[in-house]
Design a protein around this motif. Structure first.
Motif, PDB file in Angstrom:
ATOM      1  N   SER A 128      -5.501   1.509  11.973  1.00 51.35           N
ATOM      2  CA  SER A 128      -4.229   1.405  12.681  1.00 51.35           C
ATOM      3  C   SER A 128      -3.775  -0.045  12.780  1.00 51.35           C
ATOM      4  CB  SER A 128      -4.330   2.031  14.079  1.00 51.35           C
ATOM      5  OG  SER A 128      -5.311   1.383  14.854  1.00 51.35           O
ATOM      6  N   GLY A 129      -4.739  -0.967  12.878  1.00 47.78           N
ATOM      7  CA  GLY A 129      -4.389  -2.383  12.867  1.00 47.78           C
ATOM      8  C   GLY A 129      -3.716  -2.776  11.566  1.00 47.78           C
ATOM      9  N   GLY A 130      -4.162  -2.197  10.456  1.00 54.50           N
ATOM     10  CA  GLY A 130      -3.545  -2.464   9.173  1.00 54.50           C
ATOM     11  C   GLY A 130      -2.117  -1.949   9.097  1.00 54.50           C
ATOM     12  N   VAL A 131      -1.870  -0.781   9.700  1.00 58.25           N
ATOM     13  CA  VAL A 131      -0.509  -0.235   9.738  1.00 58.25           C
ATOM     14  C   VAL A 131       0.417  -1.209  10.466  1.00 58.25           C
ATOM     15  CG1 VAL A 131       0.950   1.635  10.598  1.00 58.25           C
ATOM     16  CG2 VAL A 131      -1.305   2.162   9.626  1.00 58.25           C
ATOM     17  N   PRO A 135       2.433  -1.000  -6.376  1.00 64.41           N
ATOM     18  CA  PRO A 135       2.513  -2.459  -6.306  1.00 64.41           C
ATOM     19  C   PRO A 135       3.863  -3.043  -6.711  1.00 64.41           C
ATOM     20  CG  PRO A 135       1.533  -1.854  -8.386  1.00 64.41           C
ATOM     21  CD  PRO A 135       1.834  -0.555  -7.665  1.00 64.41           C
ATOM     22  N   GLY A 136       4.852  -2.200  -6.978  1.00 60.90           N
ATOM     23  CA  GLY A 136       6.126  -2.698  -7.486  1.00 60.90           C
ATOM     24  C   GLY A 136       6.708  -3.839  -6.679  1.00 60.90           C
ATOM     25  N   GLU A 137       6.886  -3.624  -5.369  1.00 59.92           N
ATOM     26  CA  GLU A 137       7.446  -4.669  -4.511  1.00 59.92           C
ATOM     27  C   GLU A 137       6.375  -5.567  -3.915  1.00 59.92           C
ATOM     28  OE1 GLU A 137      10.628  -3.372  -1.743  1.00 59.92           O
ATOM     29  OE2 GLU A 137      10.271  -1.370  -2.595  1.00 59.92           O
ATOM     30  N   LEU A 138       5.242  -4.991  -3.604  1.00 57.64           N
ATOM     31  CA  LEU A 138       4.203  -5.775  -2.927  1.00 57.64           C
ATOM     32  C   LEU A 138       2.829  -5.244  -3.345  1.00 57.64           C
ATOM     33  CD1 LEU A 138       4.435  -6.964   0.748  1.00 57.64           C
ATOM     34  CD2 LEU A 138       2.241  -6.392  -0.275  1.00 57.64           C
ATOM     35  N   ALA A 139       2.007  -6.103  -3.936  1.00 58.09           N
ATOM     36  CA  ALA A 139       0.655  -5.731  -4.364  1.00 58.09           C
ATOM     37  C   ALA A 139      -0.323  -5.916  -3.201  1.00 58.09           C
ATOM     38  CB  ALA A 139       0.223  -6.585  -5.547  1.00 58.09           C
ATOM     39  N   VAL A 140      -1.343  -5.074  -3.155  1.00 64.18           N
ATOM     40  CA  VAL A 140      -2.326  -5.120  -2.058  1.00 64.18           C
ATOM     41  C   VAL A 140      -3.733  -5.179  -2.638  1.00 64.18           C
ATOM     42  CG1 VAL A 140      -3.241  -3.934  -0.029  1.00 64.18           C
ATOM     43  CG2 VAL A 140      -0.788  -3.770  -0.570  1.00 64.18           C
ATOM     44  N   VAL A 141      -4.552  -6.104  -2.107  1.00 65.99           N
ATOM     45  CA  VAL A 141      -5.961  -6.227  -2.502  1.00 65.99           C
ATOM     46  C   VAL A 141      -6.814  -6.258  -1.240  1.00 65.99           C
ATOM     47  CG1 VAL A 141      -7.705  -7.637  -3.671  1.00 65.99           C
ATOM     48  CG2 VAL A 141      -5.369  -7.508  -4.595  1.00 65.99           C
ATOM     49  N   PHE A 159      -8.364  -8.644   4.758  1.00 69.15           N
ATOM     50  CA  PHE A 159      -9.726  -8.985   5.171  1.00 69.15           C
ATOM     51  C   PHE A 159     -10.761  -7.956   4.725  1.00 69.15           C
ATOM     52  CE2 PHE A 159     -13.221  -8.749   8.235  1.00 69.15           C
ATOM     53  CZ  PHE A 159     -13.682 -10.052   8.232  1.00 69.15           C
ATOM     54  N   ASN A 160     -10.450  -6.672   4.868  1.00 65.21           N
ATOM     55  CA  ASN A 160     -11.377  -5.646   4.378  1.00 65.21           C
ATOM     56  C   ASN A 160     -10.612  -4.400   3.963  1.00 65.21           C
ATOM     57  OD1 ASN A 160     -10.914  -4.073   6.717  1.00 65.21           O
ATOM     58  ND2 ASN A 160     -12.680  -4.957   7.778  1.00 65.21           N
ATOM     59  N   ASP A 161     -11.325  -3.442   3.376  1.00 62.86           N
ATOM     60  CA  ASP A 161     -10.677  -2.248   2.837  1.00 62.86           C
ATOM     61  C   ASP A 161     -10.139  -1.322   3.924  1.00 62.86           C
ATOM     62  OD1 ASP A 161     -11.268  -3.162   0.343  1.00 62.86           O
ATOM     63  OD2 ASP A 161     -12.815  -1.689  -0.121  1.00 62.86           O
ATOM     64  N   VAL A 162     -10.801  -1.284   5.079  1.00 58.41           N
ATOM     65  CA  VAL A 162     -10.315  -0.425   6.169  1.00 58.41           C
ATOM     66  C   VAL A 162      -8.916  -0.861   6.591  1.00 58.41           C
ATOM     67  CG1 VAL A 162     -10.684   0.227   8.576  1.00 58.41           C
ATOM     68  CG2 VAL A 162     -12.607   0.209   6.991  1.00 58.41           C
ATOM     69  N   ILE A 163      -8.751  -2.152   6.820  1.00 63.83           N
ATOM     70  CA  ILE A 163      -7.433  -2.664   7.193  1.00 63.83           C
ATOM     71  C   ILE A 163      -6.461  -2.483   6.033  1.00 63.83           C
ATOM     72  CG2 ILE A 163      -6.148  -4.681   7.978  1.00 63.83           C
ATOM     73  CD1 ILE A 163      -8.770  -5.784   9.121  1.00 63.83           C
ATOM     74  N   ALA A 164      -6.931  -2.703   4.797  1.00 64.91           N
ATOM     75  CA  ALA A 164      -6.057  -2.613   3.625  1.00 64.91           C
ATOM     76  C   ALA A 164      -5.490  -1.207   3.456  1.00 64.91           C
ATOM     77  CB  ALA A 164      -6.815  -3.025   2.368  1.00 64.91           C
ATOM     78  N   VAL A 165      -6.293  -0.181   3.721  1.00 66.41           N
ATOM     79  CA  VAL A 165      -5.791   1.196   3.642  1.00 66.41           C
ATOM     80  C   VAL A 165      -4.691   1.406   4.681  1.00 66.41           C
ATOM     81  CG1 VAL A 165      -6.421   3.617   4.028  1.00 66.41           C
ATOM     82  CG2 VAL A 165      -7.863   2.164   2.598  1.00 66.41           C
ATOM     83  N   GLY A 166      -4.857   0.810   5.863  1.00 65.20           N
ATOM     84  CA  GLY A 166      -3.803   0.867   6.867  1.00 65.20           C
ATOM     85  C   GLY A 166      -2.548   0.145   6.421  1.00 65.20           C
ATOM     86  N   VAL A 167      -2.724  -0.998   5.755  1.00 65.93           N
ATOM     87  CA  VAL A 167      -1.575  -1.731   5.220  1.00 65.93           C
ATOM     88  C   VAL A 167      -0.819  -0.862   4.217  1.00 65.93           C
ATOM     89  CG1 VAL A 167      -0.891  -3.691   3.771  1.00 65.93           C
ATOM     90  CG2 VAL A 167      -2.524  -4.034   5.634  1.00 65.93           C
ATOM     91  N   LEU A 168      -1.553  -0.183   3.332  1.00 60.84           N
ATOM     92  CA  LEU A 168      -0.911   0.711   2.363  1.00 60.84           C
ATOM     93  C   LEU A 168      -0.090   1.788   3.076  1.00 60.84           C
ATOM     94  CD1 LEU A 168      -3.738   1.288  -0.288  1.00 60.84           C
ATOM     95  CD2 LEU A 168      -1.596   0.053  -0.621  1.00 60.84           C
ATOM     96  N   LYS A 169      -0.656   2.352   4.127  1.00 60.59           N
ATOM     97  CA  LYS A 169       0.060   3.395   4.872  1.00 60.59           C
ATOM     98  C   LYS A 169       1.319   2.834   5.527  1.00 60.59           C
ATOM     99  CE  LYS A 169      -0.651   7.049   8.297  1.00 60.59           C
ATOM    100  NZ  LYS A 169      -1.658   7.747   9.136  1.00 60.59           N
ATOM    101  N   GLY A 170       1.190   1.655   6.131  1.00 61.93           N
ATOM    102  CA  GLY A 170       2.340   1.042   6.777  1.00 61.93           C
ATOM    103  C   GLY A 170       3.450   0.722   5.797  1.00 61.93           C
ATOM    104  N   LEU A 171       3.086   0.243   4.613  1.00 61.91           N
ATOM    105  CA  LEU A 171       4.084  -0.064   3.597  1.00 61.91           C
ATOM    106  C   LEU A 171       4.767   1.203   3.099  1.00 61.91           C
ATOM    107  CD1 LEU A 171       2.151  -2.805   1.570  1.00 61.91           C
ATOM    108  CD2 LEU A 171       4.039  -3.159   3.189  1.00 61.91           C
TER     109      LEU A 171
END
Length: 327
Positions: free
Chosen positions: A218-221, A260-266, A240-252
């Motif tokens: 949820s922090g990633g979202v 990754p068209g507009e914004l790539a995530v690693v 920072f880590n994959d848990v947050i990154a998965v949240g970032v993907l959901k938020g985006l």
């Protein structure tokens, strides 16, 4: 020393040798000279040291129990590591006890104290100050944190090459404004490596591009929302880590941002969950099997195993970039 039980660390300090040498001397292993063995035995007698049951069990082929200490079992990194560690320990006839310290140091102290009564060695991150960290009664193998003492076994993770590979990959894909989502308000080692790489290669950097997140999905979202509001110009983000990154993907995705068209995530860690989302997550992956193998070998060496007489010291693991759809 008061009423505290004398440990192998005390004997090593008294005899002016390493703890591994004390283990070998007390177990009668041939790698120790007679003069050194005599010095160790005399130091043990002076201190009234009672040998660790685990060291004797290793020599006699009996079971050993490892305590795996983690800070937050909700992060799937730790269950995955526990699974691998348990399998490798079982191959030696050992058991593993999992201890989730949590975030409250008062509770953590009690949990660690209880664990130490039930195990022969500890693997993981024992926070400084808990249970007299410098004089714990069993060997500690530090994972990705400062070791208990200068002669103690530890496994360091060198994130530098993996983070450099991730940023170089993003640049090669045409990304020039790369943000960072960190889990620490005080910049983590991962964030410092991110900054250093951008500076070293003359890449753009803006303090607005650094976002601090809770270490949760949820922090990633929330972090994704902050990124889009604060710095919509960024075209990539290292997390920072994959848990947050998965949240970032959901938020985006919620915000209608194409990845990754507009914004790539690693991400970082290489968790299995990265393959369960769409797009699949590019990540700087830690080899948890190799990490667990090093941990088991270091425990065996610290306890004086005849099969691992020279396996002590420090080990270094270097994560590698796994490129998937999100970048």
């Amino acid at each position: 020393m008061g009423t505290r039980a004398v440990t192998i660390i005390d004997v090593a300090r008294e005899a002016q040798v390493s703890r591994q040498t004390v283990s070998r001397a007390l177990n009668g292993l041939p790698e120790v000279s007679e003069s050194t063995r005599s010095r160790v035995l005399q130091a043990a007698r002076r201190l009234n040291y009672r040998p660790n049951r685990a060291a004797q069990d290793l020599v006699r082929g009996r079971d050993v129990t490892i305590g795996l200490v983690v800070r937050d079992l909700r992060n799937p990194y730790y269950p995955q590591l526990a699974s691998v560690l348990s399998r490798l320990a079982a191959e030696r006839g050992w058991g593993v006890v999992l201890c989730d310290l949590g975030r409250d140091d008062a509770d953590a102290e009690a949990r660690l104290t209880d664990l130490l009564r039930r195990v022969d060695a500890v693997v993981g991150s024992v926070p400084a100050g808990l249970a007299g960290r410098g004089s714990l009664p069993v060997p500690v193998v530090a994972l990705d944190t400062e070791p208990v003492g200068p002669d103690e076994p530890a496994i360091a993770i060198d994130y530098g090459p993996g983070i450099a590979a991730a940023l170089e990959h993003l640049v090669a894909r045409g990304r020039r404004r790369i943000a960072m989502v960190d889990a620490d308000r005080t910049p983590s080692r991962r964030r410092l490596l991110y900054r250093a790489h951008l500076r070293r290669h003359g890449l753009a950097w803006d303090p607005r591009w650094e976002v601090v997140s809770e270490d949760t999905h949820s922090g990633g979202v929330t972090a994704a929302e902050v990124l889009r509001e604060r710095c919509p110009e960024v075209d990539a983000v290292l997390v920072f880590n994959d848990v947050i990154a998965v949240g970032v993907l959901k938020g985006l995705t919620r915000a209608g941002v194409a990845v990754p068209g507009e914004l790539a995530v690693v991400g970082i860690d290489g968790l299995d969950i990265g393959t369960l989302v769409t797009p699949e997550l590019t990540t700087v992956a830690i080899d948890r099997t190799e990490l667990a193998r090093h941990a088991v070998e270091l425990v065996a060496a610290a306890l004086g195993s005849p099969a691992d007489p020279a396996g002590g010291g420090r080990r270094v693991l270097v994560p590698t970039l796994v490129v998937r759809e999100s970048s």
